[in-house]
Design a protein around this motif. Sequence first.
Motif, PDB file in Angstrom:
ATOM      1  N   ALA A  29       5.450  -1.321  -9.549  1.00 12.52           N
ATOM      2  CA  ALA A  29       4.907  -0.371  -8.785  1.00 12.52           C
ATOM      3  C   ALA A  29       5.610   0.220  -7.864  1.00 12.52           C
ATOM      4  CB  ALA A  29       3.652  -1.136  -8.356  1.00 12.52           C
ATOM      5  N   SER A  30       5.040   1.219  -7.052  1.00 13.67           N
ATOM      6  CA  SER A  30       5.736   1.841  -6.056  1.00 13.67           C
ATOM      7  C   SER A  30       5.532   1.519  -4.664  1.00 13.67           C
ATOM      8  CB  SER A  30       5.648   3.355  -6.173  1.00 13.67           C
ATOM      9  OG  SER A  30       4.478   3.778  -5.899  1.00 13.67           O
ATOM     10  N   TRP A  31       4.516   0.503  -4.343  1.00 18.51           N
ATOM     11  CA  TRP A  31       4.210   0.119  -3.216  1.00 18.51           C
ATOM     12  C   TRP A  31       3.527  -1.464  -3.388  1.00 18.51           C
ATOM     13  CZ3 TRP A  31       4.383   1.417   1.844  1.00 18.51           C
ATOM     14  CH2 TRP A  31       3.568   0.767   2.565  1.00 18.51           C
ATOM     15  N   GLY A  32       3.075  -2.190  -2.404  1.00 17.89           N
ATOM     16  CA  GLY A  32       2.517  -3.267  -2.489  1.00 17.89           C
ATOM     17  C   GLY A  32       3.226  -4.608  -2.538  1.00 17.89           C
ATOM     18  N   PRO A  33       2.649  -5.814  -2.186  1.00 17.47           N
ATOM     19  CA  PRO A  33       3.534  -6.962  -2.044  1.00 17.47           C
ATOM     20  C   PRO A  33       4.047  -7.621  -3.428  1.00 17.47           C
ATOM     21  CG  PRO A  33       1.025  -7.608  -2.275  1.00 17.47           C
ATOM     22  CD  PRO A  33       1.049  -5.929  -2.372  1.00 17.47           C
ATOM     23  N   VAL A  34       5.461  -8.060  -3.423  1.00 14.44           N
ATOM     24  CA  VAL A  34       5.976  -8.326  -4.774  1.00 14.44           C
ATOM     25  C   VAL A  34       5.397 -10.030  -4.904  1.00 14.44           C
ATOM     26  CG1 VAL A  34       8.209  -8.791  -5.584  1.00 14.44           C
ATOM     27  CG2 VAL A  34       7.780  -6.901  -4.172  1.00 14.44           C
ATOM     28  N   ASN A  35       5.578 -10.317  -6.381  1.00  9.70           N
ATOM     29  CA  ASN A  35       5.256 -11.537  -6.934  1.00  9.70           C
ATOM     30  C   ASN A  35       4.126 -12.238  -6.200  1.00  9.70           C
ATOM     31  OD1 ASN A  35       7.572 -11.692  -8.576  1.00  9.70           O
ATOM     32  ND2 ASN A  35       9.003 -11.988  -6.510  1.00  9.70           N
ATOM     33  N   THR A  36       3.062 -11.399  -5.739  1.00 12.63           N
ATOM     34  CA  THR A  36       1.870 -11.744  -5.228  1.00 12.63           C
ATOM     35  C   THR A  36       0.601 -11.280  -5.963  1.00 12.63           C
ATOM     36  OG1 THR A  36       2.718 -11.889  -3.001  1.00 12.63           O
ATOM     37  CG2 THR A  36       0.388 -11.999  -3.326  1.00 12.63           C
ATOM     38  N   PRO A  37      -0.217 -12.067  -6.548  1.00 15.93           N
ATOM     39  CA  PRO A  37      -1.487 -11.761  -7.543  1.00 15.93           C
ATOM     40  C   PRO A  37      -2.493 -10.954  -6.385  1.00 15.93           C
ATOM     41  CG  PRO A  37      -1.108 -14.035  -7.750  1.00 15.93           C
ATOM     42  CD  PRO A  37      -0.337 -13.715  -6.605  1.00 15.93           C
ATOM     43  N   VAL A  38      -2.796  -9.778  -6.903  1.00 15.99           N
ATOM     44  CA  VAL A  38      -3.680  -9.039  -6.043  1.00 15.99           C
ATOM     45  C   VAL A  38      -4.957  -8.831  -7.018  1.00 15.99           C
ATOM     46  CG1 VAL A  38      -4.191  -6.646  -4.942  1.00 15.99           C
ATOM     47  CG2 VAL A  38      -2.287  -7.903  -4.503  1.00 15.99           C
ATOM     48  N   GLY A  39      -6.153  -8.813  -6.407  1.00 15.94           N
ATOM     49  CA  GLY A  39      -7.346  -8.749  -7.174  1.00 15.94           C
ATOM     50  C   GLY A  39      -7.667  -7.430  -7.154  1.00 15.94           C
ATOM     51  N   LEU A  40      -8.270  -6.921  -8.072  1.00 17.28           N
ATOM     52  CA  LEU A  40      -8.870  -5.352  -8.096  1.00 17.28           C
ATOM     53  C   LEU A  40      -9.668  -5.313  -9.640  1.00 17.28           C
ATOM     54  CD1 LEU A  40      -6.898  -3.500 -10.156  1.00 17.28           C
ATOM     55  CD2 LEU A  40      -5.202  -4.137  -8.220  1.00 17.28           C
ATOM     56  N   SER A  41     -10.547  -4.062  -9.277  1.00 15.98           N
ATOM     57  CA  SER A  41     -11.418  -3.991 -10.377  1.00 15.98           C
ATOM     58  C   SER A  41     -11.278  -2.627 -10.974  1.00 15.98           C
ATOM     59  CB  SER A  41     -12.874  -4.241  -9.767  1.00 15.98           C
ATOM     60  OG  SER A  41     -13.148  -3.107  -8.714  1.00 15.98           O
ATOM     61  N   ASP A  42     -10.458  -1.750 -10.459  1.00 15.25           N
ATOM     62  CA  ASP A  42     -10.304  -0.468 -11.110  1.00 15.25           C
ATOM     63  C   ASP A  42      -9.260   0.111 -10.638  1.00 15.25           C
ATOM     64  OD1 ASP A  42     -11.035   0.385  -8.511  1.00 15.25           O
ATOM     65  OD2 ASP A  42     -12.920   0.734  -9.231  1.00 15.25           O
ATOM     66  N   ILE A  43      -8.969   1.425 -10.963  1.00  9.58           N
ATOM     67  CA  ILE A  43      -7.684   2.354 -10.754  1.00  9.58           C
ATOM     68  C   ILE A  43      -7.678   2.709  -9.259  1.00  9.58           C
ATOM     69  CG2 ILE A  43      -8.391   4.323 -11.682  1.00  9.58           C
ATOM     70  CD1 ILE A  43      -4.990   2.921 -11.986  1.00  9.58           C
ATOM     71  N   ALA A  44      -9.109   2.912  -8.964  1.00 13.04           N
ATOM     72  CA  ALA A  44      -9.136   3.134  -7.405  1.00 13.04           C
ATOM     73  C   ALA A  44      -8.313   2.134  -6.497  1.00 13.04           C
ATOM     74  CB  ALA A  44     -10.545   3.456  -7.229  1.00 13.04           C
ATOM     75  N   GLY A  45      -8.907   0.878  -6.753  1.00 15.20           N
ATOM     76  CA  GLY A  45      -8.314  -0.170  -6.003  1.00 15.20           C
ATOM     77  C   GLY A  45      -6.919  -0.707  -6.237  1.00 15.20           C
ATOM     78  N   TYR A  46      -6.566  -0.043  -7.425  1.00 18.70           N
ATOM     79  CA  TYR A  46      -5.101  -0.144  -7.765  1.00 18.70           C
ATOM     80  C   TYR A  46      -4.205   0.829  -6.821  1.00 18.70           C
ATOM     81  CZ  TYR A  46      -0.351   0.105  -9.993  1.00 18.70           C
ATOM     82  OH  TYR A  46       0.727   0.238 -10.125  1.00 18.70           O
ATOM     83  N   ARG A  47      -4.760   1.876  -6.851  1.00 15.33           N
ATOM     84  CA  ARG A  47      -3.975   2.949  -5.757  1.00 15.33           C
ATOM     85  C   ARG A  47      -4.042   2.572  -4.426  1.00 15.33           C
ATOM     86  NH1 ARG A  47      -6.622   7.207  -9.605  1.00 15.33           N
ATOM     87  NH2 ARG A  47      -4.815   8.219 -10.452  1.00 15.33           N
ATOM     88  N   SER A  48      -5.239   1.932  -4.115  1.00 20.56           N
ATOM     89  CA  SER A  48      -5.175   1.400  -2.735  1.00 20.56           C
ATOM     90  C   SER A  48      -4.390   0.125  -2.462  1.00 20.56           C
ATOM     91  CB  SER A  48      -6.530   1.013  -2.350  1.00 20.56           C
ATOM     92  OG  SER A  48      -7.350   1.834  -2.367  1.00 20.56           O
ATOM     93  N   SER A  49      -3.965  -0.706  -3.510  1.00 18.86           N
ATOM     94  CA  SER A  49      -2.967  -1.628  -3.343  1.00 18.86           C
ATOM     95  C   SER A  49      -1.728  -1.374  -3.638  1.00 18.86           C
ATOM     96  CB  SER A  49      -3.692  -2.897  -4.238  1.00 18.86           C
ATOM     97  OG  SER A  49      -4.969  -3.204  -3.908  1.00 18.86           O
ATOM     98  N   PHE A  50      -1.358  -0.600  -4.601  1.00 15.01           N
ATOM     99  CA  PHE A  50      -0.111  -0.411  -5.177  1.00 15.01           C
ATOM    100  C   PHE A  50       0.438   1.035  -5.189  1.00 15.01           C
ATOM    101  CE2 PHE A  50      -1.538  -4.401  -7.373  1.00 15.01           C
ATOM    102  CZ  PHE A  50      -0.372  -5.142  -6.924  1.00 15.01           C
ATOM    103  N   GLY A  51      -0.402   2.087  -4.675  1.00 11.24           N
ATOM    104  CA  GLY A  51       0.188   3.429  -4.818  1.00 11.24           C
ATOM    105  C   GLY A  51      -0.324   4.217  -5.975  1.00 11.24           C
ATOM    106  N   GLU A  52       0.397   5.393  -6.265  1.00  9.36           N
ATOM    107  CA  GLU A  52      -0.018   6.114  -7.342  1.00  9.36           C
ATOM    108  C   GLU A  52       0.875   5.528  -8.671  1.00  9.36           C
ATOM    109  OE1 GLU A  52      -1.755   7.791  -9.422  1.00  9.36           O
ATOM    110  OE2 GLU A  52      -2.381   9.221  -7.905  1.00  9.36           O
ATOM    111  N   LYS A  53       0.175   5.822  -9.809  1.00 12.31           N
ATOM    112  CA  LYS A  53       1.110   5.325 -10.921  1.00 12.31           C
ATOM    113  C   LYS A  53       2.181   6.236 -11.080  1.00 12.31           C
ATOM    114  CE  LYS A  53      -2.981   6.686 -13.138  1.00 12.31           C
ATOM    115  NZ  LYS A  53      -3.988   6.930 -14.013  1.00 12.31           N
ATOM    116  N   GLN A  54       3.322   5.658 -11.783  1.00 16.11           N
ATOM    117  CA  GLN A  54       4.628   6.103 -11.834  1.00 16.11           C
ATOM    118  C   GLN A  54       4.921   6.055 -13.580  1.00 16.11           C
ATOM    119  OE1 GLN A  54       6.692   6.607  -8.908  1.00 16.11           O
ATOM    120  NE2 GLN A  54       4.531   6.645  -8.111  1.00 16.11           N
TER     121      GLN A  54
END
Length: 497
Positions: A46-71
């Motif tokens: 990903a282009s953002w977010g913590p490394v080697n840390t499990p992040v819980g999310l439910s959809d792509i909107a939550g993904y963008r908030s945690s890990f940035g835009e798709k690459q």
Amino acid sequence: MTLIYQAGQAQQTGQIVPQLFVSIQQPSQVALNGVSTQRIGIVGTASWGPVNTPVGLSDIAGYRSSFGEKQDGDADMGVAVSVAQLQGANDFRCVRVTDGTDVAATGTLSGVTFTAVYTGTTGNALTVSLSQIGTSSNWQLTTSHAVLGSRAYSGANWSSLQAEVSADGSAFIAVTLPAVAPALATGTVTLSGGTNGGAQTSVQFVGSDDSDARTGMYALRNQGCAIGFIHGLTDTTLAGVIGTFGMSEGIYMIASGPSGDTISNAIALSASVGYKSYGLKMMFGDWLYYDDDTLDTVLISPQSFVAGRLATLAPSESSLNKQIAGIDGSQKAGLVSTGSSKTYSSAELTELFTAGIDVVCNPVPGGSYWAVRGGYNTSLNTQTWGDEYTRLTNYIAESLAGGMGAYIGEPINGTLFGDVRASILGLLSDMRGAGYLDNTGTTVPYTVVCDTSNNPQSRTAIGYLQADVQVEYMGINRFFNINLQGGAGVSVTVSNG
């Protein structure tokens, strides 16, 4: 006089004064609640977010908030989440990995340095603005990003603004002041210099199982995932390691061969590596085309399609013949839009399945649509080779592990025997009612033994308790035979009803 007390708070013997005792007993049996079979663990980039840390999310909107835009990239988790969500999945644990050369974006305003809290190129689009609030001596520091959103902080000087940012656990930036803090002045800066790092190695994707700092795949431990995959990883020599992790953690791991693989190469690798694990599903390297809402048409491994579809099925079901959405073609078949439609022969499928390798293709027995063609894991044992064996076994084992530990420390006696049986039978009964076990016949498809017959005093005296559980799974209709007899000379007898 009547004494009301909780069980165990009053002595049951040795009383002198006659009186009534009401002892409130708490339920002694443990009610087992089945674990989730829908959570998907994804390891990737990903282009953002913590490394080697499990992040819980439910959809792509939550993904963008945690890990940035798709690459654009084979291992990007954002595309994987989009694909799995399209199948109906809505529970994810995502683990970002890097090669360690990734850099956080930075920027300077009036001598004050702002550093993105996470590495990656998403930080390069962060803007930091300082403005005065009206005519007061109060100032506002604003960080904003088109995908991540915005955060605002107020203060009378740089020190107070820095403190406000530091106290925000969701801040996008860290503020570093020079030795002498400058005067506040209106301004804006866009951060730059953030990088995602280089290409990750297979070892970095798999990671380390160090309990103090688990990395990569091992960061998914204790996350309650039922399905998992390392997105885009095609190093099949690691299949054994991945399968072993899946069995130890109760996760059905999905792997994939390299893009554009050949059947002969896949079979040779299978023979040399020897997958043979019910904890692993190996997909053939016939990658699939997907029309992404951000990246347009991309070619990705079949892992996220299969994981997303499995997550919507009961653990007793197979991925075999279940329609998969969003596929625009495959490397073998070509793009649907071009009219190409090459298919697999029975001989090719036999070679793959015999080697413990599954494939997504079109058509399937149910018709002209995309689906998993075999529904097999890599065990090669006809008793354990199906998706349903792995998932249902994991479901039962994890459900038992999640609740039965409450009985540790209890005296071993007839009451404990009965409570243990009742808890396990309750779970199995609920499973039968939900259709996970056969509920059409008169024979109960499970037994639980926990009594003196399998717990002799020689073992209970030293603290051992044993429960023997047998569960009959439902078979999957893989080979459907219809015997047709037709002709003018055929005599047909019809009975009422």
